[in-house]
Design a protein around this motif. Sequence first.
Motif, short mmCIF file in Angstrom:
data_model
loop_
_atom_site.label_atom_id
_atom_site.label_comp_id
_atom_site.label_asym_id
_atom_site.label_seq_id
_atom_site.Cartn_x
_atom_site.Cartn_y
_atom_site.Cartn_z
N ASP A 344 -42.26 90.07 -33.03
CA ASP A 344 -40.78 89.27 -33.31
C ASP A 344 -40.13 90.49 -33.64
N ARG A 345 -40.43 91.09 -34.81
CA ARG A 345 -39.76 92.42 -35.62
C ARG A 345 -39.39 93.37 -34.63
N ILE A 346 -40.60 93.84 -33.80
CA ILE A 346 -40.37 94.88 -32.92
C ILE A 346 -39.50 94.70 -31.56
N LEU A 347 -39.67 93.50 -31.25
CA LEU A 347 -38.83 92.96 -29.98
C LEU A 347 -37.45 92.96 -30.30
N THR A 348 -37.03 92.52 -31.46
CA THR A 348 -35.72 92.26 -31.67
C THR A 348 -35.12 93.25 -32.28
N HIS A 349 -35.69 94.40 -32.66
CA HIS A 349 -35.17 95.59 -33.24
C HIS A 349 -33.85 96.30 -32.24
N PRO A 350 -32.90 96.88 -32.66
CA PRO A 350 -32.10 97.37 -31.95
C PRO A 350 -32.34 98.59 -30.98
N LEU A 351 -33.56 99.36 -31.49
CA LEU A 351 -33.80 100.52 -30.47
C LEU A 351 -34.94 99.93 -29.55
N ALA A 352 -35.38 98.71 -29.66
CA ALA A 352 -36.46 98.29 -28.55
C ALA A 352 -35.86 98.04 -27.29
N MET A 353 -36.48 98.46 -26.28
CA MET A 353 -36.19 98.03 -24.98
C MET A 353 -37.53 97.28 -24.32
N ILE A 354 -37.45 96.80 -22.98
CA ILE A 354 -38.48 96.08 -22.75
C ILE A 354 -39.32 96.71 -21.35
N GLY A 355 -40.68 96.73 -21.48
CA GLY A 355 -41.42 97.33 -20.55
C GLY A 355 -42.57 96.48 -20.56
N SER A 356 -42.79 96.13 -19.20
CA SER A 356 -43.96 95.14 -18.73
C SER A 356 -45.49 95.70 -19.39
#
Length: 476
Positions: A344-356
């Motif tokens: 949760d903390r990492i995914l919602t961080h402003p620097l985090a983008m999504i990779g599968s």
Amino acid sequence: MLLHDALIVDGSGAPAWRGDVLLDGGRIAALGAALPVAADVPRRDCAGLALAPGFIDAHSHDDAALIATPAMHPKLSQGVTTVVTGNCGISLAPLATPDPPPPLNLLAREQFRHASFAAWRDAVDAARPAVNAVGLVGHTALRLRCMADPGRPATAAEREAMAALLDEAMRDGAAGLSSGTFYAPAAAADGAELLALARVAARHGGVYAVHLRDEMAGVLDAIQEAADCAHAAGLPLVISHHKCAGRAQWGRSLQTLALIERLAERQALGLDVYPYLAGSTVLREDLADGLTPIRLTWSEAHPELAGRWLADIARDWGCREPEAVVRLQPGGACYFQMCEADVDRILTHPLAMIGSDGLPHDRFPHPRLWGAFPRVWAHYGRERGLLTLEQAVHKMTGLTAQRFGLRDRGLLRAGAAADLVLFDPARLADRSDYGDPCVPADGLAAVWVNGALALDGRTPQARAGRVLARTTPAAG
């Protein structure tokens, strides 16, 4: 084509608004409220649906899938229009070998026949994939091409040979360098070797994507090592699939993200993350610790056991889990190593983008291959309220395009490439799970790639993808 009366989520993170988008010649010609168009322009009613830039998979292993299965249904069916390949030091090019060792065998073995990045690029374009591709060059592939013995640091001559191959690849359109010193073929690489290659990518405006040397007890030191290399070379860093792996590390994202934030004050830095508590990679004895639930995704020795829990296999065989791993080799597995609070903390961080980080060649793959992108909004946004729709889309589009220097992707704006996804924000959801991992998502209405309708509902249409070159230097 006029897309009429859609909820426009433009990828920037700005508030959504209702209006029209006009497509022409593979690009977005105009956006606005009630755009005036000629009567003969085809119109699609988008009332009740959201229109966003096509999702960009920041971390894929689709290098071979683009050629072998160019319909790319696992990605297209979840709204992905561009995949970043060559991650974790694992790329098809520039390497020709009949027997790639782990972890390169996560890709299709028979596809290791591209001795240059240009040869791989041309093979992808000839296959006419349904989605676009951005190619990184893998450090491990370079090592295996240039070193007879990868179990030691490279010599000066070997570093020069790798640098020459990378320079050629960057001139031929590669987006940057990736490394995976977590894995045996690259674990012996020292700082001088990695820095020499990072400097080559930097000269061409590329990015450096890193599978950290350690995502467990030594994660802070590994982040610092990667950041120092990128900073010294002068290019942006992407920390791949950031996680705190293993029960002893749960909660340490408070420390890792604090360090990443400090580092981001001095250098261009980002990270990607997948929205699940399990990772997936090759079978490793050191990860079979008896505490981590492990589910087999493939095994050449025992293909019939794909999908079963390692603990059950070991029990049936009357042995310990590490011994079962040896008997199953070569193979891969899902490792349930993370805790929800960290993800949760990492995914919602402003620097985090999504990779599968999906593995398309696994017999029984991790569900992220088919469901990562819908899950970001459905689970973390709509169900749990951790992200707004605009934030979720930004992490899957505009932020990723910026990181990889794709100036004309990731945003809905006049002049941008017409990669778009049309979906129902109330219904978009992943349907794949660990027990049934190859199920398409729900709630997708249509996908366009380079202006061509690529998916209508669940029906594939035109295949209009291609390998993309950087349009700007990668950004921070």
